[in-house]
Motif scaffolding. Structure first.
Motif, PDB file in Angstrom:
ATOM      1  N   LEU A  57       0.831  -1.201   0.000  1.00 46.76           N
ATOM      2  CA  LEU A  57       0.000   0.000   0.000  1.00 46.76           C
ATOM      3  C   LEU A  57       0.868   1.254   0.000  1.00 46.76           C
ATOM      4  CD1 LEU A  57      -2.793   1.344   0.187  1.00 46.76           C
ATOM      5  CD2 LEU A  57      -2.551   1.236   2.667  1.00 46.76           C
ATOM      6  N   VAL A  58       1.895   1.269   0.841  1.00 50.31           N
ATOM      7  CA  VAL A  58       2.777   2.436   0.913  1.00 50.31           C
ATOM      8  C   VAL A  58       3.454   2.672  -0.440  1.00 50.31           C
ATOM      9  CG1 VAL A  58       4.913   3.314   1.953  1.00 50.31           C
ATOM     10  CG2 VAL A  58       3.130   2.330   3.411  1.00 50.31           C
ATOM     11  N   THR A  59       3.901   1.591  -1.087  1.00 48.00           N
ATOM     12  CA  THR A  59       4.526   1.715  -2.418  1.00 48.00           C
ATOM     13  C   THR A  59       3.540   2.296  -3.428  1.00 48.00           C
ATOM     14  OG1 THR A  59       5.994  -0.151  -1.957  1.00 48.00           O
ATOM     15  CG2 THR A  59       5.675   0.431  -4.270  1.00 48.00           C
ATOM     16  N   LEU A  60       2.303   1.806  -3.409  1.00 44.57           N
ATOM     17  CA  LEU A  60       1.274   2.294  -4.328  1.00 44.57           C
ATOM     18  C   LEU A  60       0.988   3.775  -4.096  1.00 44.57           C
ATOM     19  CD1 LEU A  60      -0.906   1.671  -6.501  1.00 44.57           C
ATOM     20  CD2 LEU A  60      -2.449   1.149  -4.595  1.00 44.57           C
ATOM     21  N   ARG A 107       2.912   5.970  -2.664  1.00 48.67           N
ATOM     22  CA  ARG A 107       4.086   6.765  -3.027  1.00 48.67           C
ATOM     23  C   ARG A 107       4.097   7.013  -4.541  1.00 48.67           C
ATOM     24  NH1 ARG A 107       8.678   3.769  -1.063  1.00 48.67           N
ATOM     25  NH2 ARG A 107       8.250   4.589   1.001  1.00 48.67           N
ATOM     26  N   ARG A 108       3.784   5.987  -5.321  1.00 50.83           N
ATOM     27  CA  ARG A 108       3.726   6.152  -6.780  1.00 50.83           C
ATOM     28  C   ARG A 108       2.625   7.144  -7.167  1.00 50.83           C
ATOM     29  NH1 ARG A 108       3.071   0.218  -8.463  1.00 50.83           N
ATOM     30  NH2 ARG A 108       2.117   1.195 -10.280  1.00 50.83           N
ATOM     31  N   PHE A 109       1.480   7.027  -6.504  1.00 46.44           N
ATOM     32  CA  PHE A 109       0.365   7.953  -6.742  1.00 46.44           C
ATOM     33  C   PHE A 109       0.789   9.383  -6.438  1.00 46.44           C
ATOM     34  CE2 PHE A 109      -3.126  10.182  -4.432  1.00 46.44           C
ATOM     35  CZ  PHE A 109      -3.921  10.473  -5.541  1.00 46.44           C
ATOM     36  N   ALA A 110       1.477   9.576  -5.307  1.00 41.42           N
ATOM     37  CA  ALA A 110       1.906  10.916  -4.893  1.00 41.42           C
ATOM     38  C   ALA A 110       2.927  11.499  -5.864  1.00 41.42           C
ATOM     39  CB  ALA A 110       2.491  10.864  -3.491  1.00 41.42           C
TER      40      ALA A 110
END
Length: 198
Positions: free
Chosen positions: A187-190, A192-195
């Motif tokens: 979730l954090v990786t996703l 971060r990519r979104f941000a």
């Protein structure tokens, strides 16, 4: 988190002036926070706080003349904890977004207990507690906004963090969407990519 550990002393040394008072004062505040977090503002009577803290009612009243004074003490400590959390968020090795999301999972920590205690005071219509929670949210949002550069993305990340907290704190383990560390990492990786707009 905003409270210094007591100074070490050897058996032959005498405590610093006010050290015993500070210790009793902190025990009273700890007891009040615990009762708020575990039960409610109504259950956190002066008698219950004194009993939980292991002090006499007179000893409690020496430090805090009323429940309002106790609430003020807890709010002051909460302010210190928020300052420390904001500092940690800004200095986090993996950045503020990662820090914010990972700390949105409830833990059995002093900070977590303080947040629940302040929320209980807010539920009991204490405007200072409502203001303290609103201020904390504004501070977290500011740091997220600085990190991602977009107010809407920052607000979305904050809402995701709120959802993570709700999901893990209030739902039974069997229904918890975030089941383990791998889920959180993904979730954090996703996010971060979104941000980063990827």
């Amino acid at each position: 988190m905003g409270v210094m550990p007591p100074a070490a002393s050897t058996p032959s040394s005498s405590p610093a002036p006010g050290a015993a008072q500070s210790s009793a004062r902190d025990r009273v505040l700890d007891a009040y926070e615990e009762l708020l977090a575990e039960q409610s503002e109504r259950a956190a009577t002066l008698d219950a706080v004194a009993a939980r803290a292991g002090v006499s009612k007179g000893g409690l009243l020496y430090h805090f003349a009323s429940k309002e004074a106790l609430a003020s003490g807890v709010l002051d400590r909460f302010s210190d904890l928020i300052e420390d959390d904001i500092r940690r968020m800004r200095e986090a090795e993996d950045g503020p977004v990662d820090y914010f999301l990972r700390t949105s999972i409830p833990t059995d920590s002093r900070f977590e207990r303080a947040i629940v205690a302040i929320a209980r005071l807010a539920q009991a219509a204490d405007p200072r507690a409502r203001d303290a929670l609103a201020s904390a949210q504004r501070r977290w949002l500011e740091v997220l906004q600085e990190a991602v550069g977009d107010p809407l993305v920052a607000r979305t990340i904050m809402l995701i963090g709120d959802g993570m907290y709700y999901n893990t704190a209030l739902l039974p383990a069997a229904n918890n969407v975030l089941r383990d560390e791998t889920d959180i990492d993904d979730l954090v990786t996703l996010i971060r990519r979104f941000a980063e707009g990827r």
